[in-house]
Design a protein around this motif. Structure first.
Motif, mmCIF file in Angstrom:
data_model
loop_
_atom_site.group_PDB
_atom_site.id
_atom_site.type_symbol
_atom_site.label_atom_id
_atom_site.label_comp_id
_atom_site.label_asym_id
_atom_site.label_seq_id
_atom_site.Cartn_x
_atom_site.Cartn_y
_atom_site.Cartn_z
ATOM 1 N N PRO A 180 32.495 14.388 1.813
ATOM 2 C CA PRO A 180 32.105 13.037 1.376
ATOM 3 C C PRO A 180 30.607 12.799 1.593
ATOM 4 N N GLU A 181 30.075 11.866 0.820
ATOM 5 C CA GLU A 181 28.644 11.559 0.896
ATOM 6 C C GLU A 181 28.488 10.049 1.002
ATOM 7 N N ASP A 188 33.922 13.541 -11.773
ATOM 8 C CA ASP A 188 35.112 12.725 -11.526
ATOM 9 C C ASP A 188 35.230 12.271 -10.081
ATOM 10 N N ALA A 189 34.127 12.328 -9.335
ATOM 11 C CA ALA A 189 34.147 11.850 -7.957
ATOM 12 C C ALA A 189 34.395 10.348 -7.927
ATOM 13 N N VAL A 196 24.057 11.891 -7.131
ATOM 14 C CA VAL A 196 24.817 12.228 -5.920
ATOM 15 C C VAL A 196 25.616 13.494 -6.203
ATOM 16 N N THR A 197 25.308 14.544 -5.438
ATOM 17 C CA THR A 197 26.009 15.816 -5.596
ATOM 18 C C THR A 197 26.805 16.094 -4.331
ATOM 19 N N GLU A 239 24.755 9.317 -11.122
ATOM 20 C CA GLU A 239 24.934 10.616 -11.776
ATOM 21 C C GLU A 239 25.686 11.511 -10.800
ATOM 22 N N LEU A 240 26.984 11.634 -11.037
ATOM 23 C CA LEU A 240 27.867 12.254 -10.057
ATOM 24 C C LEU A 240 28.127 13.717 -10.391
#
Length: 386
Positions: A56-57, A21-22, A71-72, A16-17
């Motif tokens: 970035p993550e 659009d990541a 992921v946010t 769940e981004l």
């Protein structure tokens, strides 16, 4: 015959981004392409999530069954700076509990700011900080309300009003009803800001000086402590300013003639800050109609000039810093005016209740003995500003 071991049942991964659009990458399997709900063998995987304009993550996720992971990405911060005109304004975030530092990194967003500086109106606005560095300049407006400096003992000093920089023609610019000592006319540049006391120094304010230093109290008329402090010599007035400087840690002094007249005119070239005629009920002088009182009045009785200064015309004469000999065509700015040394005479400005309207014109000068102590002579102070 042995039967082959059963393959581990497949699992799925859905991310769940935010933003949606990541991009997702498996750094240990670069050829693998992420798709929402993709099937994967049960295992532990490293993923990297990126998007332009965001930090970035990297995550490690164990896929077992239908696995979902949120992921946010945080927006990439950019430099945020606020400068003030004049410099020195204090910047504060109104809605966020964080301290401002010039050039600090902030994520994009809306930030409610407050900018303050003594002597100026407080500025408040919401600033939009986008996908690049923000450099905002805030021009502060002068406040006629004034400000005060605290003494070391906790008491407040006189109310001070900031006078803007500029230029003016000093002397009897009208060419009528002039005295000889108001000529020649000088072109003066006031290149440095200063603050002037909003009112003539009162007995109440002067008492703090005498109480602290043991200097003698001047003779008074009545008990009204908001009357201007009169019966003070030039040295008494200069002594008060020196004491105030020591008490506040700020550079106070008497104003020069140029500074005094510039402040009295408040941007006008007329005889009085309100126009060419003395009018009625505008100042305390002999012949000022209802304004004339036959004696000093409490400070602030009449309307201030455009820069918030009261009683620049009438009420009581005010000592200035200069020696009379400084009135020469060669002196084109207050900085060039002699301020030190012993002068056999000093200059009073502004007229008084005992003198005609002609004597309270902005250009009027009274050259007199600096040891004079009279019931129609007081002073106000100037604060030098950086």
């Amino acid at each position: 015959m042995e039967r082959p071991a059963a393959a581990a049942p497949a699992a799925s991964l859905t991310l769940e981004l935010s933003p949606p659009d990541a991009s997702v990458r498996f750094p240990d399997a670069p050829a693998r392409t992420y798709r929402p709900g993709m099937e994967l063998p049960r295992d532990t995987y490293r993923i990297e999530v990126t998007r332009a304009g965001h930090l970035p993550e990297s995550r490690t996720v164990t896929v077992a069954g239908a696995t979902r992971l949120a992921v946010t990405l945080a927006p990439e911060p950019h430099a945020f700076a606020v400068s003030t005109v004049p410099p020195g304004g204090a910047v504060r975030f109104v809605e966020q509990e964080m301290a401002y530092t010039p050039g600090m990194l902030l994520p994009p967003g809306r930030y409610a700011l407050e900018v303050s500086l003594p002597g100026y109106e407080t500025w408040e606005e919401t600033v939009v900080h986008g996908q690049r560095a923000t450099a905002r300049q805030v021009r502060l407006a002068l406040s006629t309300a004034g400000f005060t400096d605290a003494h070391a003992g906790g008491a407040e000093g006189p109310v001070m009003v900031i006078v803007p920089t500029g230029s003016f023609r000093m002397g009897c610019v009208s060419g009528t009803r002039c005295f000889n000592n108001e000529l020649p006319i000088l072109d003066i540049d006031i290149a440095t800001r200063f603050a002037l006391s909003k009112h003539e120094i009162t007995f109440a304010e002067y008492d703090r000086f005498t109480d602290a230093t043991g200097a003698p109290r001047p003779e008074t008329r009545g008990t009204a402590r908001m009357l201007p402090a009169v019966n003070v010599s030039w040295a008494d007035a200069a002594g008060y300013a020196a004491w105030l400087s020591a008490a506040t840690g700020r550079p106070y002094r008497l104003p020069t003639e140029a500074e005094w007249e510039y402040a009295a005119r408040a941007g006008q070239a007329t005889a009085y800050s309100w126009g060419a005629d003395p009018g009625e009920d505008r100042a305390n002088c002999a012949g000022c109609g209802r304004g004339g009182a036959g004696g000093a009045l409490p400070v602030g009785r009449f309307a201030p000039n455009a820069w918030g200064l009261h009683d620049m015309h009438g009420n009581v004469w005010e000592w200035t810093l200069d020696c009379p000999a400084s009135w020469r065509p060669a002196f084109r700015s207050p900085a060039a005016t002699p301020r030190t040394g012993q002068c056999s005479q000093r200059v009073r400005r502004g007229g008084s209740y005992a003198h005609s309207a002609r004597r309270m014109r902005a250009a009027s000068r009274d050259i007199t003995n600096p040891e004079l102590r009279s019931a129609n002579t007081g002073f106000r102070v100037l604060l030098e500003l950086p």
